[in-house]
Design an enzyme around this catalytic site. Structure first.
Site, PDB file in Angstrom:
ATOM      1  N   TYR A  52       0.869  -1.170   0.000  1.00  0.00           N
ATOM      2  CA  TYR A  52       0.000   0.000   0.000  1.00  0.00           C
ATOM      3  C   TYR A  52       0.910   1.225   0.000  1.00  0.00           C
ATOM      4  O   TYR A  52       2.085   1.131  -0.379  1.00  0.00           O
ATOM      5  CB  TYR A  52      -0.896  -0.128   1.258  1.00  0.00           C
ATOM      6  CG  TYR A  52      -2.048   0.821   1.338  1.00  0.00           C
ATOM      7  CD1 TYR A  52      -3.046   0.833   0.374  1.00  0.00           C
ATOM      8  CD2 TYR A  52      -2.160   1.717   2.404  1.00  0.00           C
ATOM      9  CE1 TYR A  52      -4.110   1.720   0.462  1.00  0.00           C
ATOM     10  CE2 TYR A  52      -3.225   2.594   2.497  1.00  0.00           C
ATOM     11  CZ  TYR A  52      -4.194   2.593   1.518  1.00  0.00           C
ATOM     12  OH  TYR A  52      -5.236   3.465   1.605  1.00  0.00           O
TER      13      TYR A  52
ATOM     14  N   LYS B 139      -5.443  -1.866  -2.548  1.00  0.00           N
ATOM     15  CA  LYS B 139      -6.614  -1.650  -1.682  1.00  0.00           C
ATOM     16  C   LYS B 139      -7.301  -2.990  -1.393  1.00  0.00           C
ATOM     17  O   LYS B 139      -7.759  -3.248  -0.285  1.00  0.00           O
ATOM     18  CB  LYS B 139      -7.616  -0.706  -2.368  1.00  0.00           C
ATOM     19  CG  LYS B 139      -7.101   0.724  -2.513  1.00  0.00           C
ATOM     20  CD  LYS B 139      -7.526   1.622  -1.362  1.00  0.00           C
ATOM     21  CE  LYS B 139      -6.874   2.988  -1.464  1.00  0.00           C
ATOM     22  NZ  LYS B 139      -7.122   3.858  -0.329  1.00  0.00           N
TER      23      LYS B 139
ATOM     24  N   ASP C  56     -11.929   8.151  -1.761  1.00  0.00           N
ATOM     25  CA  ASP C  56     -11.164   9.392  -1.556  1.00  0.00           C
ATOM     26  C   ASP C  56     -12.047  10.492  -1.000  1.00  0.00           C
ATOM     27  O   ASP C  56     -11.612  11.297  -0.181  1.00  0.00           O
ATOM     28  CB  ASP C  56     -10.518   9.839  -2.870  1.00  0.00           C
ATOM     29  CG  ASP C  56      -9.572   8.784  -3.371  1.00  0.00           C
ATOM     30  OD1 ASP C  56      -8.554   8.554  -2.718  1.00  0.00           O
ATOM     31  OD2 ASP C  56      -9.887   8.137  -4.389  1.00  0.00           O
TER      32      ASP C  56
ATOM     33  N   ARG D  79      -5.772  10.175 -11.022  1.00  0.00           N
ATOM     34  CA  ARG D  79      -5.143  10.886  -9.893  1.00  0.00           C
ATOM     35  C   ARG D  79      -4.675   9.835  -8.914  1.00  0.00           C
ATOM     36  O   ARG D  79      -5.357   9.529  -7.956  1.00  0.00           O
ATOM     37  CB  ARG D  79      -6.172  11.847  -9.275  1.00  0.00           C
ATOM     38  CG  ARG D  79      -5.638  12.843  -8.306  1.00  0.00           C
ATOM     39  CD  ARG D  79      -5.237  12.236  -6.950  1.00  0.00           C
ATOM     40  NE  ARG D  79      -6.285  12.085  -5.967  1.00  0.00           N
ATOM     41  CZ  ARG D  79      -6.327  11.060  -5.089  1.00  0.00           C
ATOM     42  NH1 ARG D  79      -5.440  10.093  -5.086  1.00  0.00           N
ATOM     43  NH2 ARG D  79      -7.310  10.995  -4.221  1.00  0.00           N
TER      44      ARG D  79
ATOM     45  N   GLU E  42     -11.858   4.670  -6.768  1.00  0.00           N
ATOM     46  CA  GLU E  42     -10.597   5.062  -6.144  1.00  0.00           C
ATOM     47  C   GLU E  42      -9.749   5.881  -7.100  1.00  0.00           C
ATOM     48  O   GLU E  42      -9.570   5.516  -8.274  1.00  0.00           O
ATOM     49  CB  GLU E  42      -9.843   3.774  -5.760  1.00  0.00           C
ATOM     50  CG  GLU E  42      -8.683   3.979  -4.839  1.00  0.00           C
ATOM     51  CD  GLU E  42      -9.074   4.433  -3.433  1.00  0.00           C
ATOM     52  OE1 GLU E  42      -9.943   3.808  -2.819  1.00  0.00           O
ATOM     53  OE2 GLU E  42      -8.493   5.438  -2.968  1.00  0.00           O
TER      54      GLU E  42
ATOM     55  N   ASN F  97      -0.406  11.675   0.048  1.00  0.00           N
ATOM     56  CA  ASN F  97       0.390  10.472  -0.231  1.00  0.00           C
ATOM     57  C   ASN F  97       1.053  10.584  -1.594  1.00  0.00           C
ATOM     58  O   ASN F  97       0.557  11.315  -2.439  1.00  0.00           O
ATOM     59  CB  ASN F  97      -0.531   9.242  -0.242  1.00  0.00           C
ATOM     60  CG  ASN F  97      -1.172   8.996   1.112  1.00  0.00           C
ATOM     61  OD1 ASN F  97      -0.503   9.062   2.120  1.00  0.00           O
ATOM     62  ND2 ASN F  97      -2.465   8.742   1.108  1.00  0.00           N
TER      63      ASN F  97
HETATM   64  N1  LIG Z   1      -4.613  10.118   3.756  1.00  0.00           N
HETATM   65  C1  LIG Z   1      -5.617   9.669   3.025  1.00  0.00           C
HETATM   66  O1  LIG Z   1      -6.357   8.763   3.421  1.00  0.00           O
HETATM   67  C2  LIG Z   1      -5.865  10.264   1.684  1.00  0.00           C
HETATM   68  C3  LIG Z   1      -4.970  11.102   1.111  1.00  0.00           C
HETATM   69  N2  LIG Z   1      -5.240  11.635  -0.119  1.00  0.00           N
HETATM   70  C4  LIG Z   1      -4.210  12.476  -0.703  1.00  0.00           C
HETATM   71  O2  LIG Z   1      -4.672  13.795  -0.829  1.00  0.00           O
HETATM   72  C5  LIG Z   1      -4.047  14.409  -1.924  1.00  0.00           C
HETATM   73  C6  LIG Z   1      -5.082  15.159  -2.735  1.00  0.00           C
HETATM   74  O3  LIG Z   1      -6.053  14.272  -3.248  1.00  0.00           O
HETATM   75  P1  LIG Z   1      -7.327  14.868  -4.038  1.00  0.00           P
HETATM   76  O4  LIG Z   1      -8.061  15.822  -3.205  1.00  0.00           O
HETATM   77  O5  LIG Z   1      -8.077  13.722  -4.574  1.00  0.00           O
HETATM   78  O6  LIG Z   1      -6.587  15.626  -5.208  1.00  0.00           O
HETATM   79  P2  LIG Z   1      -7.120  16.821  -6.090  1.00  0.00           P
HETATM   80  O7  LIG Z   1      -6.183  16.919  -7.228  1.00  0.00           O
HETATM   81  O8  LIG Z   1      -8.577  16.632  -6.344  1.00  0.00           O
HETATM   82  O9  LIG Z   1      -6.951  18.104  -5.147  1.00  0.00           O
HETATM   83  C7  LIG Z   1      -5.746  18.720  -4.809  1.00  0.00           C
HETATM   84  C8  LIG Z   1      -6.075  20.098  -4.264  1.00  0.00           C
HETATM   85  O10 LIG Z   1      -4.897  20.650  -3.703  1.00  0.00           O
HETATM   86  C9  LIG Z   1      -4.804  22.001  -4.148  1.00  0.00           C
HETATM   87  N3  LIG Z   1      -3.422  22.473  -4.070  1.00  0.00           N
HETATM   88  C10 LIG Z   1      -2.422  22.287  -4.954  1.00  0.00           C
HETATM   89  N4  LIG Z   1      -1.323  22.947  -4.548  1.00  0.00           N
HETATM   90  C11 LIG Z   1      -1.632  23.541  -3.366  1.00  0.00           C
HETATM   91  C12 LIG Z   1      -0.917  24.356  -2.475  1.00  0.00           C
HETATM   92  N5  LIG Z   1       0.345  24.701  -2.706  1.00  0.00           N
HETATM   93  N6  LIG Z   1      -1.548  24.814  -1.360  1.00  0.00           N
HETATM   94  C13 LIG Z   1      -2.830  24.469  -1.109  1.00  0.00           C
HETATM   95  N7  LIG Z   1      -3.558  23.691  -1.940  1.00  0.00           N
HETATM   96  C14 LIG Z   1      -2.964  23.228  -3.055  1.00  0.00           C
HETATM   97  C15 LIG Z   1      -5.357  21.966  -5.553  1.00  0.00           C
HETATM   98  O11 LIG Z   1      -5.679  23.267  -6.023  1.00  0.00           O
HETATM   99  C16 LIG Z   1      -6.570  21.080  -5.316  1.00  0.00           C
HETATM  100  O12 LIG Z   1      -7.614  21.839  -4.781  1.00  0.00           O
HETATM  101  C17 LIG Z   1      -3.291  13.315  -2.666  1.00  0.00           C
HETATM  102  O13 LIG Z   1      -1.925  13.400  -2.342  1.00  0.00           O
HETATM  103  C18 LIG Z   1      -3.845  12.051  -2.095  1.00  0.00           C
HETATM  104  O14 LIG Z   1      -2.886  11.021  -2.039  1.00  0.00           O
HETATM  105  C19 LIG Z   1      -6.397  11.402  -0.794  1.00  0.00           C
HETATM  106  C20 LIG Z   1      -7.313  10.552  -0.268  1.00  0.00           C
HETATM  107  C21 LIG Z   1      -7.100   9.876   0.998  1.00  0.00           C
HETATM  108  C1  LIG Z   2      -5.056   6.866   0.556  1.00  0.00           C
HETATM  109  C2  LIG Z   2      -5.688   7.229  -0.692  1.00  0.00           C
HETATM  110  O1  LIG Z   2      -6.750   6.739  -1.013  1.00  0.00           O
HETATM  111  C3  LIG Z   2      -5.063   8.207  -1.541  1.00  0.00           C
HETATM  112  O2  LIG Z   2      -4.017   8.750  -1.204  1.00  0.00           O
HETATM  113  O3  LIG Z   2      -5.613   8.438  -2.621  1.00  0.00           O
HETATM  114 MG   LIG Z   3      -7.224   7.048  -3.006  1.00  0.00          MG
END
Ligand SMILES: NC(=O)C1=CN([C@@H]2O[C@H](COP(=O)(O)OP(=O)(O)OC[C@H]3O[C@@H](n4cnc5c(N)ncnc54)[C@H](O)[C@@H]3O)[C@@H](O)[C@H]2O)C=CC1
Ligand SMILES: CC(=O)C(=O)O
Ligand SMILES: [Mg+2]
Length: 611
Positions: free
Chosen positions: A136, A207, A302, A189, A278, A455
């Site tokens: 993962y 997953k 997500d 993404r 996902e 991540n």
């Molecule tokens: N820990 C967890 O369980 C999860 C973590 N994630 C992580 O979250 C991240 C984002 O995922 P999504 O929202 O789906 O992506 P997304 O691409 O939909 O959104 C990213 C957002 O971050 C903003 N952004 C970019 N640069 C920035 C900056 N310098 N300052 C503030 N905001 C900024 C963008 O404008 C956009 O609004 C990924 O790295 C993903 O791996 C996502 C889902 C679960």
């Molecule tokens: C953990 C997860 O689902 C993500 O980073 O997209």
């Molecule tokens: Mg995810």
């Protein structure tokens, strides 16, 4: 509601941890398994293969005599042999670059997965803390980036834009008769790594491994799926080894037609399968969720899984301050990232605030959030705002902090807001830099919380070292990918929590499956989040521990909470021989027990040939 949930939960936890064998060990004495194959076909089938552990009687009955070395090894000997070779790999690669070591570890696990699923899943279940970072995040990200080069044999199914009109028949190419759990991506993404096209298949595979390990879903009934609608990643399009369609991504109606056809095909063959979306880019994550959530039993991990985990973390941060949970409504929360995950978290946190007793139900007016995207603070002055984001834009009312203008930088926002929590879902590594973290030291909270949830590790907004150094020892830290705890001196530990949707999606999927829910409602998701939030004891919270380790215990409870919510909303149709009435008659403890007993556990079954 929250406090009594905490008490109930600890009762259940005590009960579960006092029962010696793992949850689901009801299956520990396996019945015989009918196999329609003989000889080499059995050895090459990872589901039936026992390698050197086939007893002589089976070697005779199944035409295996002479195809294996004569010594019969026990399962325990095989297990020890694998763990020893894994540990020697660790020793032999010490000092090598992290990515080389991580890929070598992934390869050794993947080879076992390809060869012998029973042994693979047993080592995974027993060593989930060690192996989760390999199967993962973060290693799965590296695997996806290098997938075309690493590819040896397919796993799961691939539906491409070229398969339009064929999917209904293609779905019958999958050999298993029954599928319970599907994880699908379009690769647009992948973690914070962007568009990786077909190479994103590593994510559904990872997953679903977590589903097997943490939720006891039978691996014969899981199906990872890639919807290859092209890629806009120029590097991949030019890569001669790239294994996906070499064309730009489909857009608009053409895109939706592919996803529609896929969903209809899945539903036609396995109407009760749960489908987890996902790593779809934001616009399609929200669009597909709205399009399918009332028609199929599906959720977007997500958007919805992440939201539940973050909410549990936010509530933990309130408890860590020694405040009652109702105080959540007074917490100031700065969120960096207004994408699918960030907006999902904001929606759920806002719903939770509105459910808290005593809150002025000012509806849309109650805004404890400051949200930034790549262009800085989002205010109502921003043009062309998506409606999902607009509800969190800051306005010009008397409650607003003066001088916080449209597009203000993160450090300006943190300095002026002095938030209780700083949460990152931006996909941009290191943006919680020294200046930002030093500003967090001035937070209005005695336990300032920093959640760097992006991540993989390279995209984390900061590290725990940075946080405990710049924010102080009272800080609370959580990240999406795992980090080690930090020694703060004087025997004190700075806990590096992992805030990842892997704490919730296994329970959400399992609960939806076992309830036979028609669809997955907000109430079911809320129940999952509340269950996770109430799992940690006050003592743990005081130390800065926000989440439990991933285990079947926590999944059994989350799953049971989801089943009970489905029952109470009249969405449960039952599963296999357990109907909705029986589900409704179960007590809370009986539901946990039912969920735990339904978990598959890897043991070698006696094999009987039908040939
Ligand atoms: N820990 C967890 O369980 C999860 C973590 N994630 C992580 O979250 C991240 C984002 O995922 P999504 O929202 O789906 O992506 P997304 O691409 O939909 O959104 C990213 C957002 O971050 C903003 N952004 C970019 N640069 C920035 C900056 N310098 N300052 C503030 N905001 C900024 C963008 O404008 C956009 O609004 C990924 O790295 C993903 O791996 C996502 C889902 C679960
Ligand atoms: C953990 C997860 O689902 C993500 O980073 O997209
Ligand atoms: Mg995810």
């Amino acid at each position: 509601m929250w406090r009594s949930a905490a008490r109930r939960s600890s009762q259940i936890r005590r009960l579960l941890s006092s029962s010696a064998p793992p949850a689901g060990a009801g299956a520990a004495v396996p019945g015989p398994c009918i196999v329609h194959k003989r000889g080499n076909d059995i050895l090459h089938d990872p589901w039936y293969n026992k390698d050197t552990a086939f007893p002589m009687t089976e070697r005779d009955r199944l035409g295996l005599r002479g195809l294996l070395p004569p010594r019969v090894m026990s399962f325990e000997q095989q297990y020890e042999r694998f763990i020893n070779s894994y540990r020697s790999l660790e020793n032999n690669t010490r000092g090598e670059p992290d990515s080389i070591v991580a890929l070598a570890k992934w390869r050794i696990l993947n080879r076992l997965h390809d060869r012998n699923e029973t042994l693979y899943y047993r080592v995974l279940i027993d060593n989930i803390k060690d192996f989760a970072p390999i199967i993962y995040t973060p290693t799965v990200g590296l695997v996806c980036e290098n997938y075309s080069g690493l590819f040896r044999r397919p796993r799961g199914m691939y539906f491409s834009a070229k398969d339009k009109g064929e999917m209904m028949s293609m779905i019958y190419n999958w050999p298993a008769e029954k599928v319970d759990m599907i994880v699908v991506t379009d690769g647009s993404r992948i973690l914070g790594l962007g568009d990786l096209g077909v190479q994103g298949i590593g994510i559904p595979i990872g997953k679903l491994d977590v589903y097997v390990a943490a939720a006891g879903i039978n691996p014969q009934k899981v199906l990872p799926i890639m919807l290859d609608v092209g890629t806009n990643n120029e590097k991949l399009l030019e890569d001669k080894l790239y294994l996906g369609l070499r064309q730009p991504r489909l857009e608009g109606e053409e895109y939706l037609a592919v996803v529609d056809e896929f969903m209809e095909a899945v539903h036609a063959r396995w109407p009760k399968a749960v489908v987890q979306f996902e790593d779809f880019q934001m616009k399609w994550a929200f669009e597909t969720l709205q399009r399918y959530r009332n028609r199929f039993c599906m959720f977007n991990d997500d958007v919805q899984g992440t939201a539940g985990v973050a909410l549990a973390g936010l509530l933990g941060a309130v408890r860590a301050q020694g405040r009652p949970l109702q105080d959540f409504t007074n917490q100031k929360i700065v969120v960096a990232g207004a994408g699918s995950a960030g907006i999902g978290v904001l929606n759920m946190a806002k719903q939770a605030m509105l459910r808290m007793p005593g809150i002025h139900r000012t509806g849309e007016g109650h805004n404890q959030f400051w949200v930034l995207d790549k262009d800085g603070l989002i205010t109502k002055d921003r043009e062309g705002l998506d409606s999902a984001v607009a509800r969190f834009a800051r306005g010009h009312g008397p409650d607003e902090i003066p001088d916080l203008h449209e597009g203000a930088s993160l450090v300006e926002v943190v300095k002026k807001v002095k938030p209780h929590v700083l949460l990152g879902l931006s996909g941009v590594g290191g943006i919680f830099n020294e200046e930002v973290l030093k500003a967090m030291k001035e937070s209005d909270s005695p336990r300032p919380a920093v959640f760097a949830m992006s991540n993989p590790t390279t995209k984390a907004e900061c590290t725990p070292d940075d946080v405990f150094k710049h924010v102080g020892e009272n800080a609370i830290f959580a990240s999406g990918s795992p980090f080690g705890n930090i020694s703060l001196g004087n025997g004190k530990t700075g806990y590096a929590n992992q805030a990842n949707n892997m704490y919730l999606f296994p329970g959400i999927g399992l609960g939806a499956l076992l309830s036979g829910a028609r669809h997955i409602s907000d109430g079911m998701l809320q129940a999952a989040a509340e269950c996770l939030a109430s799992y940690i004891t006050d003592n743990e919270i005081r130390k800065g521990i926000l989440f439990p380790s991933v285990s079947r215990h926590i999944t059994a409870q989350v799953g049971a909470a989801v089943v009970r919510a489905a029952v109470s909303e009249d969405l449960a149709e039952g599963c296999c021989d357990v109907g909705p009435r029986e589900l409704a008659s179960m007590s809370e403890l009986e539901t946990v027990d039912y969920v735990a007993r339904k978990m598959w556990y890897p043991v070698y079954s006696p094999l009987v040939s039908d040939k």
